[in-house]
Design an enzyme around this catalytic site. Structure first.
Site, PDB file in Angstrom:
ATOM      1  N   ASN B 400       0.822  -1.199   0.000  1.00  0.00           N
ATOM      2  CA  ASN B 400       0.000   0.000   0.000  1.00  0.00           C
ATOM      3  C   ASN B 400       0.861   1.257   0.000  1.00  0.00           C
ATOM      4  O   ASN B 400       0.997   1.942  -1.024  1.00  0.00           O
ATOM      5  CB  ASN B 400      -0.949  -0.035   1.211  1.00  0.00           C
ATOM      6  CG  ASN B 400      -2.033   1.001   1.124  1.00  0.00           C
ATOM      7  OD1 ASN B 400      -1.887   1.985   0.403  1.00  0.00           O
ATOM      8  ND2 ASN B 400      -3.104   0.800   1.837  1.00  0.00           N
ATOM      9  N   ASP B 401       1.477   1.559   1.111  1.00  0.00           N
ATOM     10  CA  ASP B 401       2.217   2.812   1.223  1.00  0.00           C
ATOM     11  C   ASP B 401       3.341   2.933   0.191  1.00  0.00           C
ATOM     12  O   ASP B 401       3.625   4.024  -0.293  1.00  0.00           O
ATOM     13  CB  ASP B 401       2.818   2.933   2.629  1.00  0.00           C
ATOM     14  CG  ASP B 401       1.739   3.053   3.690  1.00  0.00           C
ATOM     15  OD1 ASP B 401       0.658   3.571   3.349  1.00  0.00           O
ATOM     16  OD2 ASP B 401       1.968   2.629   4.820  1.00  0.00           O
ATOM     17  N   VAL B 402       3.944   1.801  -0.176  1.00  0.00           N
ATOM     18  CA  VAL B 402       5.103   1.869  -1.068  1.00  0.00           C
ATOM     19  C   VAL B 402       4.715   2.148  -2.512  1.00  0.00           C
ATOM     20  O   VAL B 402       5.581   2.298  -3.374  1.00  0.00           O
ATOM     21  CB  VAL B 402       5.950   0.573  -1.008  1.00  0.00           C
ATOM     22  CG1 VAL B 402       6.493   0.367   0.389  1.00  0.00           C
ATOM     23  CG2 VAL B 402       5.156  -0.629  -1.458  1.00  0.00           C
ATOM     24  N   SER B 441       0.809   3.078   7.425  1.00  0.00           N
ATOM     25  CA  SER B 441       1.063   4.427   7.914  1.00  0.00           C
ATOM     26  C   SER B 441      -0.238   5.167   8.188  1.00  0.00           C
ATOM     27  O   SER B 441      -0.238   6.276   8.690  1.00  0.00           O
ATOM     28  CB  SER B 441       1.884   5.203   6.898  1.00  0.00           C
ATOM     29  OG  SER B 441       1.109   5.416   5.739  1.00  0.00           O
TER      30      SER B 441
END
Lengths: 106, 475
Positions: B400-402, B441
Site C-alpha cells: 500500500n504505502d510503497v 502508515s
C-alpha cells in the site's frame, strides 16, 4: 605461563576502534536482499552476552545476585539460540535451486 | 590459573569465528555457511565459560553448587524455549522474533550490569568501569523494553501509537534521571563505597525500562524495522560495555562489531525509506491523520480476479509488486505458480521489490526465495522503476504505502519524500487488497482512485487461486 587478559585505558579504546571499523567494513557492501538476515545474524552474535551472564551467575554471592544472574543467563541463552535458529532458517532459503545471476559459484 | 588461559584461548577463537562468519553472511552465496561458522564460535565460547566455575570469587564459593545447577537450568530453559519458538515461527513473523531475541540480549546485558553494581565488583574497579557498567545497563534496559514494545506492535498486540502529553519532555526527564542516578553511583565509586544500595539500582533500572517503553510507543509500525535495527545496535553496544566491565574480549569485540554494523544497517534502512533516524525517534510518523484525505478525486473501481488474470495473460509485460499482505496470506507459492503460467504464454514477468517491502528490508526477498522464485526476475526499486511506464499491467499484491503517489506530490503527507514504485505509470494497474482499509502508515492511497487502477478485493491466496483457474481455463 602468565597470559591473563587485562584490557584497560587506551588498549580498550584501540580494541573498540578496530572492532567498530571491522563491523562497518563487513556490512558496508551488502546487497539489500541480505539486510534482514544480516540484522538477524548480528542479533545472534551479540548473544555472546550469555557468557558474561554465566560468569555473573557463577560468581553470585547472594540470593538477589543469583536471581538476577539466572535471569541474565536465561535471556542471554534465548538471544543466542533464538538468533541462531531464525538466521539459519532465513539463510536456508538462499541455498540451492537458483539459476540466479549474482550467485556465481565459489 | 590454567582454566583462565583456556577460556581466553577459546574466546579468541570464538571472536575469529564470529568475524569470519559475519563476513560470509554478507554474501548470498556463502551466507548459509556463515551462520554455521558463527554458531560454532558460540558453542565453543559457552562451553569454555563453564570453566569460570573453577575460579570464582571467595564470597561466591559457598554458593557454587547451587549456582552451577541454576546455570544449567537457565541455559536449558533459555536455549530450549528459543530453539522451539524459533523453529515454529512463520517466515512472515520473523521480524518480531528478531525483536524479541534482541530484547533478551539487552536484558542479559542489563542483568550483568545489575549484578556487577550490586556485588560491588564494578565499583571496586574504579569510576571508569562503573560508568561503563551503568551505561551498558541503561542501554541494555532500553533495548529490552523497547524491543518488547516493537515485538508487541509487529505482532499486532499493540496497534495504536500512544503518547503522553509533552512526551519528549517526559523522555528527556527519564534520561536525565537515569544519568543522574548513574552519576551518583559513580561518585560513590570515587569516594570508595563498596556496594551500591539496592533501592538506587532498582530505581535506575525502572527508569531505564520506562524510557525504552516511551521511546517506542509513539513510533508507527512502518518505521518499526528501523527501530528494531537500532535497538539491535544498542544491544551490541551494551554487550561491549559490559564486556569491558567483565574484562571479556569476546564480548567487547562481538558487541562492538554488532554495534557498528547495526548502526550502519539502521542508516541504510532509514535511507531506503528516505527517513532520518532522528525523525523516526522524535517525530509523529504513523500518528493521527492530517485531515487532507477528503481532497482525493475519483472513485475506487472493483474488478474480478479472473478479469485481471485474463488481461495479464494477454499482456506483453507484467510487473508484480508484492507486499506484506501477500506474505500474511502465504500466497507467494500460488503467486509463483501463476507467474510460471504467464511465462509459459510468453509474458515477460518481473517482480519489483520496494526496499521496505514486507516488514524489513530484504524480508520480501526471503519470502519469495522461500517460494522458489529465481533471483533474476526480482528487481530493486532503482532497477525497475523506469520500466513501469512500458508495462502493460502492474499488479500490487498486499502493498500500500510503497505505491502511494502521495509520497511524490503531497507535502503534508507523513510519507512524503519516501521513494515509491511507479505503479501509477503502468497502462493498467490492479491492486489486490483485502478491504478498503488504509496502509500501515494510516494514509489514504491516491493510486486506488486513479482511472487506470482496478481493485481486486479478497485474500491474496484466494485471489491467486482464482487467477490460476482463470488462466488455465483459457489455455
Amino acid at each position: 605461563m602468565e597470559m591473563t587478559t587485562t584490557i584497560t585505558g587506551f588498549v580498550a579504546l584501540y580494541i573498540f576502534l578496530l572492532a567498530a571499523f571491522t563491523g562497518y567494513e563487513i556490512i558496508g557492501r551488502v546487497p539489500a536482499i541480505l539486510h534482514t538476515p544480516l540484522m538477524s545474524g548480528s542479533n545472534f552474535i551479540h548473544g555472546i552476552v550469555v557468557v558474561g551472564a554465566m560468569w555473573a551467575l557463577l560468581n553470585a554471592g547472594s540470593t538477589l545476585e543469583q536471581v538476577i544472574g539466572f535471569v541474565g543467563v536465561l535471556l542471554g541463552a534465548g538471544n543466542a539460540a533464538g538468533g541462531y535458529v531464525v538466521t539459519e532458517r532465513m539463510l536456508e532459503m538462499f541455498k540451492p535451486t537458483n539459476k540466479a545471476s549474482g550467485a556465481d559459484k565459489e | 590459573m590454567f582454566s583462565t588461559f583456556l577460556i581466553d584461548a577459546a574466546y579468541f577463537v570464538a571472536a575469529f569465528l564470529f568475524l569470519y562468519g559475519l563476513k560470509r553472511m554478507a554474501s548470498p552465496v556463502t551466507a548459509r555457511s556463515g551462520i554455521v561458522v558463527a554458531g560454532g564460535g558460540m558453542v565453543l565460547a559457552v562451553a569454555a565459560a563453564f570453566l569460570y566455575g573453577f575460579d570464582v570469587s571467595a564470597r561466591a564459593e559457598p554458593y557454587l553448587t547451587t549456582n552451577v545447577i541454576l546455570l544449567v537450568i537457565a541455559l536449558g530453559l533459555g536455549i530450549g524455549w528459543a530453539w522451539i519458538s524459533g523453529k515454529r515461527v512463520a517466515m512472515t513473523d520473523m521480524p518480531q522474533m528478531v525483536a524479541l531475541y534482541n530484547g533478551m540480549g539487552g536484558g542479559a546485558a542489563a542483568a550483568i550490569a545489575a549484578t556487577e553494581l550490586l556485588s560491588g565488583n564494578a565499583l571496586a574497579h574504579g569510576p571508569v568501569v562503573t560508568v561503563l557498567a551503568i551505561l551498558g545497563g541503561l542501554i541494555g534496559a532500553v533495548a529490552l523494553s523497547g524491543s518488547l514494545i516493537a515485538w508487541a506492535k509487529l505482532d499486532g498486540r499493540m496497534n495504536k501509537a500512544w503518547r503522553l502529553p509533552k512526551h519528549q519532555y517526559v523522555n528527556a526527564a527519564l534520561l536525565c534521571g537515569a544519568l543522574f542516578i548513574g552519576a551518583v553511583v559513580t561518585v560513590m565509586a570515587v569516594v570508595g563505597a563498596e556496594e551500591t544500595p539496592i533501592l538506587l539500582i532498582l530505581v535506575f533500572f525502572a527508569v531505564a525500562l520506562a524510557l525504552g517503553v516511551l521511546l517506542t510507543t509513539p513510533i508507527g509500525g512502518a518505521d518499526m524495522p528501523v527501530v528494531i535495527s537500532l535497538y539491535n545496535a544498542f544491544t551490541g553496544l551494551a554487550v561491549a560495555f559490559e564486556g569491558f566491565v567483565l574484562q571479556n574480549p569476546a564480548m567487547i569485540i562481538a558487541g562492538t562489531v554488532v554495534g557498528s554494523a547495526g548502526t550502519l544497517l539502521t542508516l541504510m534502512m532509514a535511507k531506503a525509506m528516505n527517513r532520518q533516524v532522528s525523525n523516526i525517534i522524535f517525530s509523529d510518523f504513523g500518528g493521527e491523520d492530517d485531515g487532507s484525505d477528503g481532497e482525493i478525486q475519483g472513485t475506487m473501481k472493483a474488478c474480478d480476479a479472473s478479469d485481471a488474470a485474463i488481461s495479464m495473460f494477454y499482456a506483453n509485460k507484467v510487473i508484480i509488486v508484492p507486499g506484506y499482505g501477500l506474505a500474511v496470506a502465504q500466497a507467494q507459492h500460488k503467486l509463483y505458480e501463476f507467474v510460471k503460467l504467464l511465462q509459459k504464454q510468453g509474458v515477460e514477468v518481473s517482480f519489483a521489490i520496494h526496499p521496505v517491502a514486507g516488514r524489513m528490508p530484504g524480508h520480501m526477498n526471503v519470502l519469495l526465495a522461500e517460494a522458489g522464485v529465481p533471483y533474476d526476475i526480482i528487481h530493486d526499486l532503482e532497477d525497475i522503476n523506469e520500466e513501469f511506464a512500458q508495462a502493460d499491467v502492474a499488479i500490487v499484491l498486499g502493498a500500500n504505502d510503497v505505491v502511494n503517489p502521495a509520497a511524490r506530490t503531497r507535502k503534508s503527507s507523513p510519507i512524503y519524500g519516501m521513494p515509491i514504485l511507479n505503479v501509477d505509470q503502468a497502462r493498467q494497474a490492479y491492486v489486490v487488497k483485502r478491504g478498503q482499509g488504509k496502509g500501515y502508515s494510516g494514509v489514504e492511497n491516491e493510486l486506488f482512485f486513479l482511472d487506470n487502477t482496478s481493485m481486486v478485493y479478497g485474500d491474496a491466496q484466494k485471489v491467486m487461486v482464482q487467477m490460476i483457474e482463470a488462466v488455465k481455463s483459457l489455455g
